[in-house]
Design a protein around this motif. Structure first.
Motif, PDB file in Angstrom:
ATOM      1  N   LEU B 139       0.775  -1.262   0.059  1.00  0.00           N
ATOM      2  CA  LEU B 139      -0.147  -0.105   0.143  1.00  0.00           C
ATOM      3  C   LEU B 139       0.817   1.252   0.117  1.00  0.00           C
ATOM      4  O   LEU B 139       0.571   2.363  -0.705  1.00  0.00           O
ATOM      5  CB  LEU B 139      -1.066   0.129   1.143  1.00  0.00           C
ATOM      6  N   GLU B 140       2.029   1.292   0.811  1.00  0.00           N
ATOM      7  CA  GLU B 140       3.043   2.312   0.918  1.00  0.00           C
ATOM      8  C   GLU B 140       3.493   2.356  -0.545  1.00  0.00           C
ATOM      9  O   GLU B 140       3.664   3.841  -1.082  1.00  0.00           O
ATOM     10  CB  GLU B 140       3.611   2.149   2.065  1.00  0.00           C
ATOM     11  N   ARG B 141       3.828   1.551  -1.170  1.00  0.00           N
ATOM     12  CA  ARG B 141       4.300   1.488  -2.535  1.00  0.00           C
ATOM     13  C   ARG B 141       3.307   2.389  -3.543  1.00  0.00           C
ATOM     14  O   ARG B 141       3.924   2.976  -4.524  1.00  0.00           O
ATOM     15  CB  ARG B 141       4.763   0.225  -3.177  1.00  0.00           C
ATOM     16  N   VAL B 142       2.116   2.284  -3.266  1.00  0.00           N
ATOM     17  CA  VAL B 142       1.195   2.931  -4.412  1.00  0.00           C
ATOM     18  C   VAL B 142       0.695   4.326  -3.692  1.00  0.00           C
ATOM     19  O   VAL B 142      -0.396   4.822  -3.981  1.00  0.00           O
ATOM     20  CB  VAL B 142       0.331   2.201  -4.857  1.00  0.00           C
ATOM     21  N   GLY B 143       1.323   4.719  -2.701  1.00  0.00           N
ATOM     22  CA  GLY B 143       1.018   5.803  -1.976  1.00  0.00           C
ATOM     23  C   GLY B 143      -0.368   5.765  -1.120  1.00  0.00           C
ATOM     24  O   GLY B 143      -1.087   6.898  -1.034  1.00  0.00           O
ATOM     25  N   LEU B 144      -0.712   4.603  -0.425  1.00  0.00           N
ATOM     26  CA  LEU B 144      -1.825   4.523   0.162  1.00  0.00           C
ATOM     27  C   LEU B 144      -1.728   3.923   1.489  1.00  0.00           C
ATOM     28  O   LEU B 144      -2.646   3.141   1.996  1.00  0.00           O
ATOM     29  CB  LEU B 144      -2.783   3.738  -0.629  1.00  0.00           C
ATOM     30  N   GLY B 145      -0.301   4.133   1.871  1.00  0.00           N
ATOM     31  CA  GLY B 145       0.036   3.372   3.350  1.00  0.00           C
ATOM     32  C   GLY B 145      -0.995   3.848   4.405  1.00  0.00           C
ATOM     33  O   GLY B 145      -1.205   3.191   5.308  1.00  0.00           O
ATOM     34  N   ASP B 146      -1.573   5.160   4.330  1.00  0.00           N
ATOM     35  CA  ASP B 146      -2.576   5.519   5.389  1.00  0.00           C
ATOM     36  C   ASP B 146      -3.998   5.005   5.194  1.00  0.00           C
ATOM     37  O   ASP B 146      -4.844   5.673   6.255  1.00  0.00           O
ATOM     38  CB  ASP B 146      -2.223   7.074   5.532  1.00  0.00           C
ATOM     39  N   ARG B 147      -4.559   4.512   4.229  1.00  0.00           N
ATOM     40  CA  ARG B 147      -5.651   4.175   3.900  1.00  0.00           C
ATOM     41  C   ARG B 147      -6.170   2.888   4.320  1.00  0.00           C
ATOM     42  O   ARG B 147      -7.302   2.239   4.062  1.00  0.00           O
ATOM     43  CB  ARG B 147      -6.194   4.571   2.510  1.00  0.00           C
ATOM     44  N   GLY B 148      -5.276   1.974   5.114  1.00  0.00           N
ATOM     45  CA  GLY B 148      -5.716   0.719   5.323  1.00  0.00           C
ATOM     46  C   GLY B 148      -7.194   0.385   5.828  1.00  0.00           C
ATOM     47  O   GLY B 148      -7.814  -0.552   5.753  1.00  0.00           O
ATOM     48  N   ALA B 149      -7.427   1.323   6.778  1.00  0.00           N
ATOM     49  CA  ALA B 149      -8.853   1.314   7.621  1.00  0.00           C
ATOM     50  C   ALA B 149      -9.769   1.727   6.961  1.00  0.00           C
ATOM     51  O   ALA B 149     -10.933   1.563   7.596  1.00  0.00           O
ATOM     52  CB  ALA B 149      -8.421   1.861   9.064  1.00  0.00           C
ATOM     53  N   ALA B 150      -9.709   2.518   5.888  1.00  0.00           N
ATOM     54  CA  ALA B 150     -10.866   2.996   5.007  1.00  0.00           C
ATOM     55  C   ALA B 150     -11.589   1.957   4.488  1.00  0.00           C
ATOM     56  O   ALA B 150     -10.977   0.757   4.347  1.00  0.00           O
ATOM     57  CB  ALA B 150     -10.347   4.060   4.163  1.00  0.00           C
ATOM     58  N   TYR B 151     -12.804   1.980   4.001  1.00  0.00           N
ATOM     59  CA  TYR B 151     -13.675   1.198   3.245  1.00  0.00           C
ATOM     60  C   TYR B 151     -13.514   1.877   1.819  1.00  0.00           C
ATOM     61  O   TYR B 151     -13.252   2.695   1.350  1.00  0.00           O
ATOM     62  CB  TYR B 151     -15.037   1.234   3.469  1.00  0.00           C
TER      63      TYR B 151
END
Ligand SMILES: Nc1ncnc2c1ncn2[C@@H]1O[C@H](COP(=O)(O)OP(=O)(O)O)[C@@H](O)[C@H]1O
Ligand SMILES: [Mg+2]
Lengths: 245, 258
Positions: B139-151
């Protein structure tokens, strides 16, 4: 003497009057118990129906023609014959041959409540199966494809991805099925189960007040089902709005 | 990165619907080599999606073979190293082919992190801690490391598609199949998804990409297939197909899309 003011209230009403409720002081408790039995019967039979209905729905969606056919036949038979006939067959056929007097929780006797609940559940499962099938089919096919493309088996895809989404779709319809069962279960009176309808009929027979008890029963059925279906409708509308977010 | 090491051999692949009235695939033969970035183009209804979905047998072919790493995965059985007949478990082969869809197909009832770890845990039996760590890294590699908890509902289209790509990567596939991955996106989000795909290509991933993004095809594709009416009409390098088209159909098609 208790009930005397009641008697005076209805003194000049004829036994066939819609609103002759002079039987209430004596028979009121029977109606209360009747409501309890009716609600219990409706809820228990729909809950009993859930698992068989799910199995039937999955069978209907199977690629195997034989499995699909068996479920289809079951659903067709139970939807195309009267509930009273089904009830009689279950009662005299299945439970008639063995009838031990087992009592559960002190009041659920095997000789009436359980056969009735089973018969209603068998009937209801045919309807609930179609509800489930529609709910499963309403889930976007892309969900299964995504799951399968990740290597999941068809059962894993169904259990982990499709069913959790389908359940949400079917909850309102399932609640509606309970409402239907509250009405339909009145047929169990014929087997002597002491539900709301039984209370009405017994009262009418004992007091010669022929209409009042039935009017009261109708009022109670209405008072349960109408608000319930309105609440379900409101929940359904909210869920649909939630989906569009 | 292109090699001559055949990863998928497609042999005379046919897919018919309505008892042969519709020939979605009408005899396609092509080899996909390790390291290929194969771009598939063609008019709507030409069978591109059917071709892609047949590669991992989401669509059961009517006829023909798909030999994936030496095993014909269109059959119910295969012959192992010892010459014994074995039952073919298609799920094992599908795990090795990641697939990305036009409409993302994230699981809406699960968070982004749950989307990522579901299949690795259920299919590969990976431990949750390990799967979570791996997912976080991707997720971090595609710039979404902080969105894991989102739906999924809370993400933009471009973000969803980036998640869909790394969700497929969680299974460590040998090949990635993309079916119009940017067609459902708002124009300003196309770039971010293509960027992830380009990086994947630079990393040596074998890719089959159905797309109308000719820029992407020219930049990272090493082979372009042109399909029409269920047939593979022309094949070549991006330069050959786009600058020196041979058949009339392709010339017509290019005149319309370029
Ligand atoms: N399930 C199906 N049933 C019948 N026809 C189908 C089905 N899926 C695809 N087709 C037909 O097969 C052809 C190829 O479709 P598709 O592979 O989706 O084309 P493309 O992705 O190139 O637009 C089209 O004519 C389409 O209508
Ligand atoms: Mg398509």
């Amino acid at each position: 003497m208790p009930g005397s003011w009641w008697s005076s209230l209805f003194a000049d009403m004829s036994p066939t009057s819609f609103f002759n409720l002079s039987f209430l002081p004596k028979y009121g408790s029977m109606f209360i118990q009747g409501v309890e039995f009716t609600l219990l019967l409706a809820v228990v039979s729909v809950l009993l129906a859930v698992i068989p209905a799910l199995v039937l729905a999955l069978m209907r969606l199977s690629k195997n023609r034989v499995i699909k056919g068996i479920a289809g036949a079951y659903i067709a038979v139970f939807r195309s014959t009267p509930l009273l006939v089904q009830l009689s067959i279950v009662f005299f056929g299945i439970f008639g041959s063995f009838n031990p007097r087992i009592t559960l929780f002190g009041f659920l006797t095997l000789d009436t409540f359980i056969p009735c609940a089973v018969a209603l559940a068998l009937n209801s499962s045919a309807y609930v199966a179609e509800i489930f099938r529609a709910g499963i089919q309403a889930v976007d096919g892309g969900q299964t494809e995504a799951a399968r493309s990740l290597g999941m088996t068809s059962w894993q895809a169904m259990r982990l991805v499709v069913l959790p989404q389908a359940i949400k779709n079917v909850l309102p319809a399932l609640a509606n099925e309970i409402v239907t069962m509250v009405k339909e279960s009145s047929i169990c009176m014929t087997l002597g189960i002491m539900d709301l309808m039984f209370a009405a009929k017994t009262t009418a027979g004992a007091t010669w007040i022929t209409l009042g008890p039935y009017t009261l029963a109708a009022a109670i059925y209405f008072a349960i089902n109408y608000p319930a279906s309105k609440v379900i409708e409101a929940i359904e509308r909210r869920m649909r709005r939630g989906d569009k977010r | 990165m292109a090699t001559n090491d055949k990863l998928i051999q497609v042999v005379d692949l046919k897919k018919h619907y309505n008892k042969g009235a519709i020939k979605a695939l009408d005899g396609v033969t092509v080899d996909i080599n390790r390291g290929d970035v194969m771009v598939v183009v063609g008019p709507s209804g030409s069978g591109k999606s059917t071709f892609l979905r047949s590669l991992n047998v989401l669509e059961e072919p009517t006829d023909g073979q798909i030999i994936f790493d030496g095993v014909d995965i269109t059959k119910k059985t295969y012959t192992d190293e010892n010459g014994k007949q074995q039952k073919l478990n298609i799920n094992l082969h599908r795990q090795r082919m990641g697939m990305v869809f036009q409409h993302f197909n994230l699981f809406p009832h699960k968070t982004i992190m749950e989307n990522m770890i579901l299949a690795p845990m259920q299919v590969k039996g990976m431990k949750k801690a390990e799967a979570t760590e791996k997912a976080q890294h991707l997720l971090e590699r595609v710039g979404l490391g902080d969105r894991g908890a989102a739906y999924p509902l809370q993400l933009s289209g471009g973000q969803k598609q980036r998640v869909a790509i790394v969700r497929a990567l969680m299974m460590e596939p040998d090949v990635m199949l993309f079916d119009e991955p940017t067609s459902a996106l708002d124009p300003e989000m196309v770039g971010e998804v293509l960027e992830v795909m380009k990086e994947l290509a630079r990393g040596g991933m074998t890719m089959v990409v159905v797309t109308h993004e000719m820029g992407f095809a020219r930049e990272v594709g090493n082979r372009v297939l042109f399909m029409d009416e269920g047939k593979l009409m022309e094949e070549g390098t991006p330069d050959e197909v786009f600058n020196h088209p041979q058949c009339e159909r392709l010339k017509d098609f290019l005149a319309k899309v370029l």
